[in-house]
Scaffold this motif. Sequence first.
Motif, PDB file in Angstrom:
ATOM      1  N   ALA A   1      13.431   0.617   7.910  1.00 21.84           N
ATOM      2  CA  ALA A   1      12.278  -0.127   7.374  1.00 21.84           C
ATOM      3  C   ALA A   1      11.031   0.439   8.024  1.00 21.84           C
ATOM      4  CB  ALA A   1      12.412  -1.611   7.695  1.00 21.84           C
ATOM      5  N   MET A   2      10.090   0.845   7.209  1.00 22.89           N
ATOM      6  CA  MET A   2       8.838   1.409   7.746  1.00 22.89           C
ATOM      7  C   MET A   2       7.667   0.999   6.850  1.00 22.89           C
ATOM      8  SD  MET A   2       8.933   5.459   6.640  1.00 22.89           S
ATOM      9  CE  MET A   2       7.224   5.743   7.163  1.00 22.89           C
ATOM     10  N   PRO A   3       6.441   1.159   7.330  1.00 21.25           N
ATOM     11  CA  PRO A   3       5.298   0.844   6.461  1.00 21.25           C
ATOM     12  C   PRO A   3       5.336   1.731   5.217  1.00 21.25           C
ATOM     13  CG  PRO A   3       4.580   1.327   8.723  1.00 21.25           C
ATOM     14  CD  PRO A   3       6.021   1.686   8.651  1.00 21.25           C
ATOM     15  N   GLY A   4       4.904   1.198   4.082  1.00 20.04           N
ATOM     16  CA  GLY A   4       4.812   2.026   2.875  1.00 20.04           C
ATOM     17  C   GLY A   4       3.858   3.174   3.098  1.00 20.04           C
ATOM     18  N   LEU A   5       4.109   4.290   2.418  1.00 23.82           N
ATOM     19  CA  LEU A   5       3.206   5.443   2.532  1.00 23.82           C
ATOM     20  C   LEU A   5       1.950   5.170   1.707  1.00 23.82           C
ATOM     21  CD1 LEU A   5       5.926   8.212   2.139  1.00 23.82           C
ATOM     22  CD2 LEU A   5       5.034   7.187   4.251  1.00 23.82           C
ATOM     23  N   ILE A   6       0.853   5.753   2.138  1.00 25.34           N
ATOM     24  CA  ILE A   6      -0.428   5.496   1.456  1.00 25.34           C
ATOM     25  C   ILE A   6      -1.008   6.819   0.988  1.00 25.34           C
ATOM     26  CG2 ILE A   6      -2.746   4.530   1.719  1.00 25.34           C
ATOM     27  CD1 ILE A   6      -1.497   2.579   3.796  1.00 25.34           C
ATOM     28  N   ASN A   7      -1.132   6.935  -0.320  1.00 25.58           N
ATOM     29  CA  ASN A   7      -1.611   8.170  -0.941  1.00 25.58           C
ATOM     30  C   ASN A   7      -3.141   8.108  -1.010  1.00 25.58           C
ATOM     31  OD1 ASN A   7      -2.290  10.271  -2.674  1.00 25.58           O
ATOM     32  ND2 ASN A   7      -0.471  10.010  -3.934  1.00 25.58           N
ATOM     33  N   ALA A   8      -3.785   8.880  -0.151  1.00 25.24           N
ATOM     34  CA  ALA A   8      -5.238   8.719   0.038  1.00 25.24           C
ATOM     35  C   ALA A   8      -6.098   9.503  -0.954  1.00 25.24           C
ATOM     36  CB  ALA A   8      -5.614   9.101   1.466  1.00 25.24           C
ATOM     37  N   HIS A   9      -5.478  10.232  -1.878  1.00 24.64           N
ATOM     38  CA  HIS A   9      -6.298  10.899  -2.912  1.00 24.64           C
ATOM     39  C   HIS A   9      -5.436  11.206  -4.131  1.00 24.64           C
ATOM     40  CE1 HIS A   9      -9.500  13.225  -4.706  1.00 24.64           C
ATOM     41  NE2 HIS A   9      -8.713  14.289  -4.795  1.00 24.64           N
ATOM     42  N   GLN A  10      -5.767  10.543  -5.217  1.00 27.91           N
ATOM     43  CA  GLN A  10      -4.993  10.678  -6.448  1.00 27.91           C
ATOM     44  C   GLN A  10      -5.934  10.750  -7.643  1.00 27.91           C
ATOM     45  OE1 GLN A  10      -2.553  10.864  -8.532  1.00 27.91           O
ATOM     46  NE2 GLN A  10      -0.760   9.584  -8.048  1.00 27.91           N
ATOM     47  N   HIS A  11      -5.422  11.278  -8.750  1.00 28.81           N
ATOM     48  CA  HIS A  11      -6.048  11.142 -10.077  1.00 28.81           C
ATOM     49  C   HIS A  11      -4.869  10.718 -10.952  1.00 28.81           C
ATOM     50  CE1 HIS A  11      -9.456  13.472  -8.480  1.00 28.81           C
ATOM     51  NE2 HIS A  11      -8.578  14.375  -8.052  1.00 28.81           N
ATOM     52  N   THR A  12      -4.518   9.435 -10.944  1.00 26.57           N
ATOM     53  CA  THR A  12      -3.214   9.013 -11.491  1.00 26.57           C
ATOM     54  C   THR A  12      -2.924   9.465 -12.932  1.00 26.57           C
ATOM     55  OG1 THR A  12      -4.138   6.823 -11.934  1.00 26.57           O
ATOM     56  CG2 THR A  12      -2.743   7.040  -9.963  1.00 26.57           C
TER      57      THR A  12
ATOM     58  N   VAL B   1      -2.688  -3.003   6.427  1.00 25.31           N
ATOM     59  CA  VAL B   1      -1.476  -2.233   6.124  1.00 25.31           C
ATOM     60  C   VAL B   1      -1.423  -0.982   7.013  1.00 25.31           C
ATOM     61  CG1 VAL B   1      -1.371  -3.026   3.721  1.00 25.31           C
ATOM     62  CG2 VAL B   1      -2.658  -0.951   4.256  1.00 25.31           C
ATOM     63  N   GLY B   2      -0.322  -0.233   6.919  1.00 26.61           N
ATOM     64  CA  GLY B   2      -0.211   1.024   7.668  1.00 26.61           C
ATOM     65  C   GLY B   2       0.679   0.921   8.891  1.00 26.61           C
ATOM     66  N   ILE B   3       0.877  -0.313   9.398  1.00 26.99           N
ATOM     67  CA  ILE B   3       1.878  -0.555  10.447  1.00 26.99           C
ATOM     68  C   ILE B   3       2.656  -1.817  10.065  1.00 26.99           C
ATOM     69  CG2 ILE B   3       0.659   0.525  12.402  1.00 26.99           C
ATOM     70  CD1 ILE B   3      -0.337  -2.244  13.222  1.00 26.99           C
ATOM     71  N   LEU B   4       3.856  -1.967  10.645  1.00 27.46           N
ATOM     72  CA  LEU B   4       4.582  -3.229  10.455  1.00 27.46           C
ATOM     73  C   LEU B   4       4.194  -4.133  11.609  1.00 27.46           C
ATOM     74  CD1 LEU B   4       8.156  -2.059   9.331  1.00 27.46           C
ATOM     75  CD2 LEU B   4       6.132  -2.561   7.940  1.00 27.46           C
ATOM     76  N   GLU B   5       3.535  -5.218  11.282  1.00 27.40           N
ATOM     77  CA  GLU B   5       2.983  -6.103  12.309  1.00 27.40           C
ATOM     78  C   GLU B   5       2.917  -7.513  11.741  1.00 27.40           C
ATOM     79  OE1 GLU B   5       1.776  -6.167  15.483  1.00 27.40           O
ATOM     80  OE2 GLU B   5      -0.415  -5.967  15.442  1.00 27.40           O
ATOM     81  N   VAL B   6       3.294  -8.510  12.545  1.00 25.25           N
ATOM     82  CA  VAL B   6       3.177  -9.898  12.103  1.00 25.25           C
ATOM     83  C   VAL B   6       1.712 -10.187  11.761  1.00 25.25           C
ATOM     84  CG1 VAL B   6       3.356 -12.311  12.860  1.00 25.25           C
ATOM     85  CG2 VAL B   6       5.197 -10.684  13.374  1.00 25.25           C
ATOM     86  N   GLY B   7       1.500 -10.803  10.595  1.00 27.78           N
ATOM     87  CA  GLY B   7       0.141 -11.116  10.143  1.00 27.78           C
ATOM     88  C   GLY B   7      -0.412 -10.074   9.185  1.00 27.78           C
ATOM     89  N   HIS B   8       0.178  -8.872   9.183  1.00 28.14           N
ATOM     90  CA  HIS B   8      -0.274  -7.847   8.236  1.00 28.14           C
ATOM     91  C   HIS B   8       0.335  -8.086   6.855  1.00 28.14           C
ATOM     92  CE1 HIS B   8      -2.141  -4.368  10.666  1.00 28.14           C
ATOM     93  NE2 HIS B   8      -2.316  -5.514  11.306  1.00 28.14           N
ATOM     94  N   LYS B   9      -0.255  -7.485   5.855  1.00 25.10           N
ATOM     95  CA  LYS B   9       0.293  -7.569   4.502  1.00 25.10           C
ATOM     96  C   LYS B   9       1.699  -6.958   4.482  1.00 25.10           C
ATOM     97  CE  LYS B   9      -3.391  -9.042   2.194  1.00 25.10           C
ATOM     98  NZ  LYS B   9      -3.420 -10.283   1.420  1.00 25.10           N
ATOM     99  N   ALA B  10       2.561  -7.537   3.679  1.00 26.60           N
ATOM    100  CA  ALA B  10       3.947  -7.039   3.595  1.00 26.60           C
ATOM    101  C   ALA B  10       4.024  -5.884   2.610  1.00 26.60           C
ATOM    102  CB  ALA B  10       4.873  -8.174   3.195  1.00 26.60           C
ATOM    103  N   ASP B  11       3.623  -4.685   3.050  1.00 25.18           N
ATOM    104  CA  ASP B  11       3.738  -3.443   2.279  1.00 25.18           C
ATOM    105  C   ASP B  11       4.714  -2.570   3.051  1.00 25.18           C
ATOM    106  OD1 ASP B  11       1.611  -4.586   0.927  1.00 25.18           O
ATOM    107  OD2 ASP B  11       0.396  -2.758   0.885  1.00 25.18           O
ATOM    108  N   LEU B  12       5.967  -2.536   2.621  1.00 26.60           N
ATOM    109  CA  LEU B  12       6.952  -1.777   3.393  1.00 26.60           C
ATOM    110  C   LEU B  12       8.031  -1.203   2.499  1.00 26.60           C
ATOM    111  CD1 LEU B  12       9.712  -3.849   4.311  1.00 26.60           C
ATOM    112  CD2 LEU B  12       7.654  -5.101   4.865  1.00 26.60           C
ATOM    113  N   ILE B  13       8.735  -0.224   3.055  1.00 32.29           N
ATOM    114  CA  ILE B  13       9.799   0.435   2.283  1.00 32.29           C
ATOM    115  C   ILE B  13      11.080   0.497   3.101  1.00 32.29           C
ATOM    116  CG2 ILE B  13       8.218   1.796   0.864  1.00 32.29           C
ATOM    117  CD1 ILE B  13       8.688   4.206   2.664  1.00 32.29           C
TER     118      ILE B  13
END
Length: 430
Positions: free
Chosen positions: A54-65, A351-363
């Motif tokens: 279980a880890m934080p979700g990856l964050i794609n910092a530049h896209q043109h979807t 987001v970006g780390i798994l931490e109590v109180g952070h948004k639940a964005d994980l994989i």
Amino acid sequence: MSILIQQATILTMKDTDAPFTGDIRVEGDRITQIAEHILPQPQDEIIDGRNKVAMPGLINAHQHTPMSLLRGFSDDLKLMDWLERKMLPAEARMNPEDIYWGAKLSIAEMIRSGTTAFADMYIHMNEIAEAVKQTGMRASLTRGMVFLEDDGGRRLQEAIDLVERWSGAAEGRITTMYGPHSPYTCPVEPLREVIALAVTEDIPLHIHLAETKEEVMKIRERYGMTPTEYLEEAGMFEQAHVLLAHGVHLNRRDIGRLKGMRGGVAHNPVSNLKLGCGIAPITEMLAQGINVGIGTDGAGSATTVDMFEEIKAATWLQKLDYGDPTRLPAKDVLSMATRGSASLLGLQNEVGILEVGHKADLILIDLAKPHLQPVHEVESLLAYSVNGADVDTTIVNGQILMRGRKLLTIDEDELYREVKVRAKRIVEGI
Ligand SMILES: CSC[C@H]1O[C@@H](n2cnc3c(O)ncnc32)[C@H](O)[C@@H]1O
Ligand SMILES: [Zn+2]
């Protein structure tokens, strides 16, 4: 709704934590507990985390979807030929519905490969926002603006409308930025106007920078300075939070100009490789304390939007460039794709780390695969051996978007039917 993930190998990505075996509880949109053992509650949806990371979700910092519709359509060209002869004519034929389906295709691919948030720059942003809203993803959306012809202020007005209508929408999953496209498509007057707007409204900026040698030459001819100096002279690094995409051709003084800026650089190694742009000086920027995240760019250049491919390319390019295998080690490159990108999107406290109180964005990543055994160092496996298809479960804002590799918010059969017809029509005759 509550979720209890039991007995996973947890990688929080916090500096102080080594990977450990434990449980994670998610209540509503947030992580509420992380511990070695958590007592199950009757309302919990239980997810078996054994043999999974279980880890934080990856964050794609530049896209043109929506460029997913142009994947594989015009390969093996130089950036300016590719952009001007192929991409721009194809984009001129895309209608708002095409944009919606193209964005949805990219989002499906991102959820399947473990991305939980992305920064997007494109046109017809209302349709992309609808796709984000419906699929449950998190995104920072930017109306890209090219100021080479007078359009009576239409593009800027669309950018302003996007910010007004969508900032904080979809339960807070959508944020927005202002997007002057690049130094070579933005003369100084409109550029200053957009910077002033961003500063007044405290909205971040998203711009391409120093992607090719040709860009550096063009800006030198026009203004007698480097692209980075041009942005600095326009006042871009004074107050605004800025997401700089690429930053391939930066000299030592350019890197010095970025020191202390709010925001940082989104590295897009696969797109840079594919378009033959060069290798960005990532380890030098990191050494100077500049925040660096990772993105894919559009699928038209990157060919896929699998962030695990980018992670590998990023670390291997630095090792190759400096002839030094100690450059950009596994932990650092994983940090770029999670925490670094989160900071670029201005979401480092959520987001970006798994931490109590952070948004639940994980994989959750399934390690019961021959290429992921044995497990000596979890971070090494994640950086060098895992690929997007190893992601088993993707959770954004406390909602399960993929479980056991089944997408729960997207009808894939319908998606592929729509994409096939639209993509064919768009490129016909180009
Ligand atoms: C005006 S919306 C964004 C605009 O950017 C174009 N684009 C896609 N990839 C790149 C790249 O690598 N460098 C510069 N511009 C790029 C895209 O086609 C849209 O027109
Ligand atoms: Zn781009």
